[in-house]
Structure formats: structure tokens, C-alpha cells
Write an enzyme that holds these catalytic residues in place. Structure first.
Site, PDB file in Angstrom:
ATOM      1  N   TYR A   1       0.838  -1.203   0.000  1.00  0.00           N
ATOM      2  CA  TYR A   1       0.000   0.000   0.000  1.00  0.00           C
ATOM      3  C   TYR A   1       0.878   1.260   0.000  1.00  0.00           C
ATOM      4  O   TYR A   1       0.772   2.102  -0.889  1.00  0.00           O
ATOM      5  CB  TYR A   1      -0.897  -0.035   1.230  1.00  0.00           C
ATOM      6  CG  TYR A   1      -1.877   1.106   1.339  1.00  0.00           C
ATOM      7  CD1 TYR A   1      -3.019   1.146   0.545  1.00  0.00           C
ATOM      8  CD2 TYR A   1      -1.674   2.142   2.258  1.00  0.00           C
ATOM      9  CE1 TYR A   1      -3.932   2.197   0.651  1.00  0.00           C
ATOM     10  CE2 TYR A   1      -2.580   3.185   2.367  1.00  0.00           C
ATOM     11  CZ  TYR A   1      -3.709   3.199   1.568  1.00  0.00           C
ATOM     12  OH  TYR A   1      -4.598   4.255   1.681  1.00  0.00           O
TER      13      TYR A   1
ATOM     14  N   GLY B   1       3.147   1.271  -2.970  1.00  0.00           N
ATOM     15  CA  GLY B   1       2.264   1.370  -4.138  1.00  0.00           C
ATOM     16  C   GLY B   1       1.808   2.809  -4.352  1.00  0.00           C
ATOM     17  O   GLY B   1       1.835   3.331  -5.466  1.00  0.00           O
ATOM     18  N   LYS B   2       1.433   3.471  -3.272  1.00  0.00           N
ATOM     19  CA  LYS B   2       0.981   4.869  -3.378  1.00  0.00           C
ATOM     20  C   LYS B   2       2.148   5.792  -3.738  1.00  0.00           C
ATOM     21  O   LYS B   2       1.973   6.768  -4.464  1.00  0.00           O
ATOM     22  CB  LYS B   2       0.340   5.325  -2.064  1.00  0.00           C
ATOM     23  CG  LYS B   2      -1.011   4.685  -1.762  1.00  0.00           C
ATOM     24  CD  LYS B   2      -2.135   5.294  -2.579  1.00  0.00           C
ATOM     25  CE  LYS B   2      -3.488   4.741  -2.136  1.00  0.00           C
ATOM     26  NZ  LYS B   2      -4.610   5.245  -2.955  1.00  0.00           N
TER      27      LYS B   2
ATOM     28  N   SER C   1     -13.846   2.585  13.354  1.00  0.00           N
ATOM     29  CA  SER C   1     -14.911   1.600  13.102  1.00  0.00           C
ATOM     30  C   SER C   1     -14.838   0.463  14.115  1.00  0.00           C
ATOM     31  O   SER C   1     -15.870  -0.003  14.619  1.00  0.00           O
ATOM     32  CB  SER C   1     -14.834   1.075  11.670  1.00  0.00           C
ATOM     33  OG  SER C   1     -13.523   0.668  11.371  1.00  0.00           O
TER      34      SER C   1
ATOM     35  N   PHE D   1     -13.691   0.510  17.268  1.00  0.00           N
ATOM     36  CA  PHE D   1     -14.132   0.919  18.610  1.00  0.00           C
ATOM     37  C   PHE D   1     -15.649   1.139  18.647  1.00  0.00           C
ATOM     38  O   PHE D   1     -16.318   0.768  19.614  1.00  0.00           O
ATOM     39  CB  PHE D   1     -13.412   2.190  19.066  1.00  0.00           C
ATOM     40  CG  PHE D   1     -11.925   2.018  19.289  1.00  0.00           C
ATOM     41  CD1 PHE D   1     -11.347   0.757  19.327  1.00  0.00           C
ATOM     42  CD2 PHE D   1     -11.096   3.125  19.463  1.00  0.00           C
ATOM     43  CE1 PHE D   1      -9.973   0.593  19.526  1.00  0.00           C
ATOM     44  CE2 PHE D   1      -9.721   2.974  19.679  1.00  0.00           C
ATOM     45  CZ  PHE D   1      -9.164   1.702  19.703  1.00  0.00           C
TER      46      PHE D   1
ATOM     47  N   GLN E   1      -0.135   5.815  21.168  1.00  0.00           N
ATOM     48  CA  GLN E   1       0.149   6.283  19.806  1.00  0.00           C
ATOM     49  C   GLN E   1      -0.952   7.280  19.406  1.00  0.00           C
ATOM     50  O   GLN E   1      -2.084   7.166  19.867  1.00  0.00           O
ATOM     51  CB  GLN E   1       0.228   5.116  18.801  1.00  0.00           C
ATOM     52  CG  GLN E   1      -1.028   4.310  18.559  1.00  0.00           C
ATOM     53  CD  GLN E   1      -1.231   3.174  19.559  1.00  0.00           C
ATOM     54  OE1 GLN E   1      -0.888   3.298  20.730  1.00  0.00           O
ATOM     55  NE2 GLN E   1      -1.834   2.084  19.120  1.00  0.00           N
TER      56      GLN E   1
ATOM     57  N   ARG F   1      -3.252   9.702  16.588  1.00  0.00           N
ATOM     58  CA  ARG F   1      -3.844   9.804  15.260  1.00  0.00           C
ATOM     59  C   ARG F   1      -4.609  11.120  15.190  1.00  0.00           C
ATOM     60  O   ARG F   1      -4.957  11.704  16.222  1.00  0.00           O
ATOM     61  CB  ARG F   1      -4.833   8.656  15.005  1.00  0.00           C
ATOM     62  CG  ARG F   1      -4.221   7.252  14.964  1.00  0.00           C
ATOM     63  CD  ARG F   1      -3.350   7.044  13.743  1.00  0.00           C
ATOM     64  NE  ARG F   1      -2.824   5.689  13.665  1.00  0.00           N
ATOM     65  CZ  ARG F   1      -1.688   5.268  14.232  1.00  0.00           C
ATOM     66  NH1 ARG F   1      -0.959   6.118  14.942  1.00  0.00           N
ATOM     67  NH2 ARG F   1      -1.276   4.039  14.083  1.00  0.00           N
TER      68      ARG F   1
ATOM     69  N   PRO G   1       2.423   3.178  12.641  1.00  0.00           N
ATOM     70  CA  PRO G   1       3.044   4.465  12.982  1.00  0.00           C
ATOM     71  C   PRO G   1       2.732   4.912  14.414  1.00  0.00           C
ATOM     72  O   PRO G   1       1.623   4.690  14.903  1.00  0.00           O
ATOM     73  CB  PRO G   1       2.437   5.439  11.971  1.00  0.00           C
ATOM     74  CG  PRO G   1       1.384   4.714  11.231  1.00  0.00           C
ATOM     75  CD  PRO G   1       1.423   3.271  11.581  1.00  0.00           C
TER      76      PRO G   1
ATOM     77  N   ARG H   1       0.905  10.579  14.080  1.00  0.00           N
ATOM     78  CA  ARG H   1       0.412  10.992  12.774  1.00  0.00           C
ATOM     79  C   ARG H   1      -0.346  12.304  12.922  1.00  0.00           C
ATOM     80  O   ARG H   1      -1.325  12.361  13.659  1.00  0.00           O
ATOM     81  CB  ARG H   1      -0.556   9.921  12.334  1.00  0.00           C
ATOM     82  CG  ARG H   1      -0.717   9.430  10.925  1.00  0.00           C
ATOM     83  CD  ARG H   1       0.255   9.737   9.933  1.00  0.00           C
ATOM     84  NE  ARG H   1       1.108   8.671   9.457  1.00  0.00           N
ATOM     85  CZ  ARG H   1       0.680   7.520   8.982  1.00  0.00           C
ATOM     86  NH1 ARG H   1      -0.574   7.232   8.936  1.00  0.00           N
ATOM     87  NH2 ARG H   1       1.537   6.654   8.525  1.00  0.00           N
TER      88      ARG H   1
HETATM   89  N1  LIG Z   1     -10.108   6.297   4.574  1.00  0.00           N
HETATM   90  C1  LIG Z   1      -8.938   6.827   4.888  1.00  0.00           C
HETATM   91  O1  LIG Z   1      -8.697   7.156   6.058  1.00  0.00           O
HETATM   92  C2  LIG Z   1      -7.889   7.054   3.823  1.00  0.00           C
HETATM   93  C3  LIG Z   1      -6.658   7.587   4.225  1.00  0.00           C
HETATM   94  C4  LIG Z   1      -5.684   7.787   3.255  1.00  0.00           C
HETATM   95  C5  LIG Z   1      -5.945   7.526   1.929  1.00  0.00           C
HETATM   96  N2  LIG Z   1      -7.144   7.020   1.570  1.00  0.00           N
HETATM   97  C6  LIG Z   1      -7.342   6.694   0.134  1.00  0.00           C
HETATM   98  O2  LIG Z   1      -8.621   7.113  -0.294  1.00  0.00           O
HETATM   99  C7  LIG Z   1      -9.151   6.163  -1.216  1.00  0.00           C
HETATM  100  C8  LIG Z   1     -10.531   5.708  -0.738  1.00  0.00           C
HETATM  101  O3  LIG Z   1     -10.412   5.135   0.545  1.00  0.00           O
HETATM  102  P1  LIG Z   1     -11.675   4.553   1.326  1.00  0.00           P
HETATM  103  O4  LIG Z   1     -11.425   4.722   2.765  1.00  0.00           O
HETATM  104  O5  LIG Z   1     -12.926   5.081   0.743  1.00  0.00           O
HETATM  105  O6  LIG Z   1     -11.507   3.003   1.012  1.00  0.00           O
HETATM  106  P2  LIG Z   1     -12.569   1.946   0.484  1.00  0.00           P
HETATM  107  O7  LIG Z   1     -11.909   0.614   0.585  1.00  0.00           O
HETATM  108  O8  LIG Z   1     -13.885   2.134   1.159  1.00  0.00           O
HETATM  109  O9  LIG Z   1     -12.742   2.381  -1.027  1.00  0.00           O
HETATM  110  C9  LIG Z   1     -11.911   1.935  -2.065  1.00  0.00           C
HETATM  111  C10 LIG Z   1     -12.805   1.614  -3.256  1.00  0.00           C
HETATM  112  O10 LIG Z   1     -11.979   1.206  -4.353  1.00  0.00           O
HETATM  113  C11 LIG Z   1     -12.500   0.010  -4.912  1.00  0.00           C
HETATM  114  N3  LIG Z   1     -11.363  -0.687  -5.537  1.00  0.00           N
HETATM  115  C12 LIG Z   1     -10.277  -1.227  -4.914  1.00  0.00           C
HETATM  116  N4  LIG Z   1      -9.428  -1.748  -5.826  1.00  0.00           N
HETATM  117  C13 LIG Z   1      -9.998  -1.513  -7.049  1.00  0.00           C
HETATM  118  C14 LIG Z   1      -9.616  -1.829  -8.370  1.00  0.00           C
HETATM  119  N5  LIG Z   1      -8.459  -2.474  -8.643  1.00  0.00           N
HETATM  120  N6  LIG Z   1     -10.434  -1.475  -9.386  1.00  0.00           N
HETATM  121  C15 LIG Z   1     -11.611  -0.828  -9.132  1.00  0.00           C
HETATM  122  N7  LIG Z   1     -12.024  -0.500  -7.895  1.00  0.00           N
HETATM  123  C16 LIG Z   1     -11.223  -0.849  -6.860  1.00  0.00           C
HETATM  124  C17 LIG Z   1     -13.127  -0.716  -3.737  1.00  0.00           C
HETATM  125  O11 LIG Z   1     -14.081  -1.677  -4.119  1.00  0.00           O
HETATM  126  C18 LIG Z   1     -13.747   0.444  -2.972  1.00  0.00           C
HETATM  127  O12 LIG Z   1     -15.030   0.752  -3.445  1.00  0.00           O
HETATM  128  C19 LIG Z   1      -8.144   5.027  -1.322  1.00  0.00           C
HETATM  129  O13 LIG Z   1      -7.375   5.197  -2.485  1.00  0.00           O
HETATM  130  C20 LIG Z   1      -7.279   5.198  -0.095  1.00  0.00           C
HETATM  131  O14 LIG Z   1      -5.967   4.765  -0.325  1.00  0.00           O
HETATM  132  C21 LIG Z   1      -8.123   6.760   2.478  1.00  0.00           C
END
Ligand SMILES: NC(=O)c1ccc[n+]([C@@H]2O[C@H](COP(=O)([O-])OP(=O)(O)OC[C@H]3O[C@@H](n4cnc5c(N)ncnc54)[C@H](O)[C@@H]3O)[C@@H](O)[C@H]2O)c1
Length: 354
Positions: free
Chosen positions: A156, A159-160, A200, A202, A220, A222, A285, A288
Site C-alpha cells: 500500500y 504502491g501509493k 470503526s 471501537f 500512539q 492519530r 506508525p 500521525r
Molecule cells: N479512509 C482513509 O482514512 C484514507 C486515508 C488515506 C488515503 N485514503 C485513500 O482514499 C481512497 C478511498 O479510501 P476509502 O477509505 O474510501 O476506502 P474503500 O476501501 O472504502 O474504497 C476503495 C474503493 O476502491 C475500490 N477498488 C479497490 N481496488 C480496485 C480496483 N483495482 N479497481 C476498481 N475499484 C477498486 C473498492 O471496491 C472500494 O469501493 C483510497 O485510495 C485510499 O488509499 C483513504
């Protein structure tokens, strides 16, 4: 509006927690929305209320594969692409780490190519995880991070980081108009109960009166941003016309310990739950907190929703979600046999937007 027509916006990951709120907000602003999702972690319920919206359509697809012309409505011109597609919680993204890495790298490349073809503006939803276990505090965008490239979170985090690199290379090499947001912990209605993250976990444990599991000693820290604030920041960044294209931190700088969060949730739910501790996961971590100077100065953005307000709305939603998941026996009997799920549990395709 663009050239007298409503803007057409593709939201990859639009059935997820943040993505579904973004779809709501874009539609409320008058845009047409094309939600692309493979429903890995996204839930059909998150977008079910949009089924009858004439400006909303869903494509059940994995971004690892390029979107074929036959999957898109005919003769469309995309104006903007938000890439939120990627499972965000560790248990979900670690379940298939190779898919997570490919989603971030190959999936981002596919959407960048689509943005280039349509001359659409592209926004990458990156993450505070690019800072890893940070040595500087709070984290500014200029900090390059402290990430373990071989640990279980690397699919992750790295990847990002690769997705960010590719997005900036596209700007340099291919002249795509891009933006990068680094999102910090976000919470709110439509998080999955099995999400595995502190808010979620808690809340669901407190509502059920089960033990509250704290990993490590709970000291820690957040910072938690309410989803409505976060979506506002993403939309401001997308339409921002200056040179500042990111990375821009989006998060709530109010920092609290995990133990303080437990205390607040126990008070707001009135739960009798006990706290139990478990070992800290690898590479978790310690601290944050975002430095949001850039977002404030450039986008005029800052979070508005207090933790108290946001937690109350989230707790109310989880209580209702729990009730919906367990309908009374009489309603269960009535609904038996009604409505067939599509493959992957995807929502039935709403009216076309084309
Ligand atoms: N929620 C957070 O606190 C948070 C923090 C940092 C970054 N983000 C980023 O924000 C974005 C959304 O996060 P979220 O919390 O809504 O997560 P989430 O898991 O609820 O949403 C991700 C969505 O992407 C879809 N998905 C995953 N892989 C896919 C693929 N290969 N092709 C098509 N669809 C795909 C999933 O089905 C889901 O609907 C993500 O990219 C995440 O990395 C979220």
C-alpha cells in the site's frame, strides 16, 4: 458547467467509503458522475440511493485493466478523473498485496492514460502512509517519509508512492493535468464495520458491548478528519487553477491518543465495554498529524466538523447499519426472494448518463 454542458466526472472507487460521499457531493453540484468500482471493499448500499439519479452511472470494472470503449457510455468526454480505487484498510489491502500494488501502479497508469486521451484533469487519492512511521512531526508535504519497503504495509505505502511518482511523471512527460492529495485518517458514515481501523473497530465494539481492543499501549496518536470535510478538500484541489498541484496534505490536525479516542467513544455510546490490549502490528506508525498549511493557504481549506460532531454522526450511522443488517424476523420474511444481487454484489446499473 463546461461548454454549456454539465461536467462529466469519473470516480474510480466510487462505491467505497470516501468515493460514495464524493459521488454525492459532485452530483449535488450538478456534475454527471461515472462510478468505476470492482466492489472489492466498496458496498452496493453506499450508492444504492443514487440508482435513480439520471446523472449517475456505474461500471463494474477493475482499474488494473484499461477501460475499454465498449465499457464506457458512447461519445462521452470526461472532464475530470478522481482515482480513489484502492482498499484503504490494512486487513483488506494485505489480503491480496499483489493486487493492491497493481491497483496503485497499473491502475493509476490506466486512469492517467484515460485522462490524457480525454484531456481530463486527474486527481490521485494518495495517503499519509507515504510518510511511513515519520521521524518529523507534524508531517509537511516536503518530508520524504520513513517507509519500510519490504514490510506487510509496503504494498500500500510503496504502491501509493509509486502512483505519486507516475502521476508526476505523466505531468512532466505527457502533459496530463494532475493533482495529488495525501489523505490522513478519515472517518464517517459508510465505513465498513469490518474495516479494521480504530474508529470503526471501537464504535462497533462499543455498540455491541464487546471488549474494545487497543493495539499497543494506546499512547500512539492519530488525527481524524470527518469525511464531509475531506471531500470538500478533494473537490477544491481538483478545480484549483494555480500552479500548486500537490502533493497537498488533507486531514484534521487535531491530534489525540488512541486511549483518548476510546474514552470519547465510550462516553458517546454509553457502552459498558472493557478495554483489552493486543500487541502493536508491525510498522504501525507511532504519531500521525498533518501540517495543513498548504491546503489552508492555497485551497482556503480547513476541517470544519468537530470530533464530537463527527463521532456522533458516525455512531448513529453504525447503529442504523447494524439494525439494517439484522432486520426483524417479520421484515426478513417479506423481503425473502426480492431483488437479485449482481455478480460481485454490485448495485443494479442505474440510468445511463450518456
Ligand atoms: N479512509 C482513509 O482514512 C484514507 C486515508 C488515506 C488515503 N485514503 C485513500 O482514499 C481512497 C478511498 O479510501 P476509502 O477509505 O474510501 O476506502 P474503500 O476501501 O472504502 O474504497 C476503495 C474503493 O476502491 C475500490 N477498488 C479497490 N481496488 C480496485 C480496483 N483495482 N479497481 C476498481 N475499484 C477498486 C473498492 O471496491 C472500494 O469501493 C483510497 O485510495 C485510499 O488509499 C483513504
Amino acid at each position: 458547467m463546461r461548454n454549456g454542458r454539465a461536467r462529466l466526472v469519473l470516480v474510480a472507487g466510487g462505491a467505497g467509503f470516501i468515493g460514495s460521499h464524493l459521488c454525492d457531493a459532485l452530483l449535488a453540484q450538478g456534475a454527471r458522475v461515472l462510478c468505476v468500482d470492482n466492489f472489492q471493499t466498496g458496498r452496493p448500499e453506499n450508492i444504492a440511493h443514487l440508482e435513480r439519479e439520471p446523472g449517475f452511472d456505474v461500471i463494474d470494472a477493475d482499474i488494473i485493466e484499461p477501460l475499454g470503449a465498449e465499457q464506457l457510455p458512447p461519445r462521452i468526454q470526461l472532464d475530470a478523473i478522481y482515482n480513489l480505487a484502492c482498499a484503504a484498510s490494512p486487513p483488506h489491502y494485505q489480503a491480496d498485496p499483489e493486487h493492491t500494488m497493481l491497483t496503485n501502479v497499473v491502475g493509476t497508469r490506466n486512469l492517467l492514460a484515460l485522462a490524457k486521451a480525454h484531456k481530463a484533469c486527474f486527481l490521485l487519492a494518495s495517503t499519509s502512509e507515504v510518510y511511513g512511521d515519520p521521524d518529523v512531526h507534524p508531517q509537511k508535504e516536503s518530508y520524504c517519509g520513513n517507509v519500510n519497503p519490504t514490510g506487510p504495509r509496503a504494498c500500500y505505502d510503496e504502491g501509493k508512492r509509486a502512483a505519486e511518482a507516475l502521476t508526476f511523471d505523466y505531468r512532466r512527460m505527457a502533459r496530463a493535468d494532475v493533482r495529488v492529495a495525501r489523505i490522513f485518517n478519515t472517518y464517517g458514515p459508510r465505513m465498513r464495520p469490518d474495516d479494521g481501523r480504530v474508529v470503526s473497530n471501537f464504535i462497533t465494539q462499543a455498540l455491541a458491548g464487546r471488549d474494545i481492543t487497543v493495539y499497543g499501549n494506546g499512547e500512539q496518536t492519530r488525527s481524524f478528519c470527518y469525511v464531509e470535510d475531506l471531500v470538500d478538500g478533494l473537490m477544491r484541489l481538483m478545480v484549483h487553477e494555480g500552479d500548486e498541484i500537490g502533493p497537498v496534505n488533507l486531514g484534521n490536525p487535531t491530534e489525540l491518543t488512541v486511549n483518548e479516542l476510546v474514552t470519547r467513544i465510550l462516553a458517546l455510546t454509553g457502552s459498558p465495554s472493557r478495554v483489552v490490549t493486543r500487541p502493536l502490528p508491525i510498522d504501525d506508525p507511532r504519531r500521525r498529524r498533518p501540517d495543513i498549511t498548504v491546503a489552508t493557504q492555497v485551497l482556503g481549506w480547513r476541517p470544519r466538523v468537530s470530533l464530537e460532531e463527527g463521532l456522533k454522526a458516525t455512531i448513529a450511522w453504525f447503529a442504523e447499519d447494524e439494525r439494517r443488517a439484522k432486520p426483524p424476523a417479520s421484515r426478513r420474511a417479506q423481503s425473502a426472494g426480492r431483488g437479485k444481487a449482481r455478480p460481485n454484489g454490485a448495485a443494479a446499473a442505474p440510468a445511463s448518463i450518456s
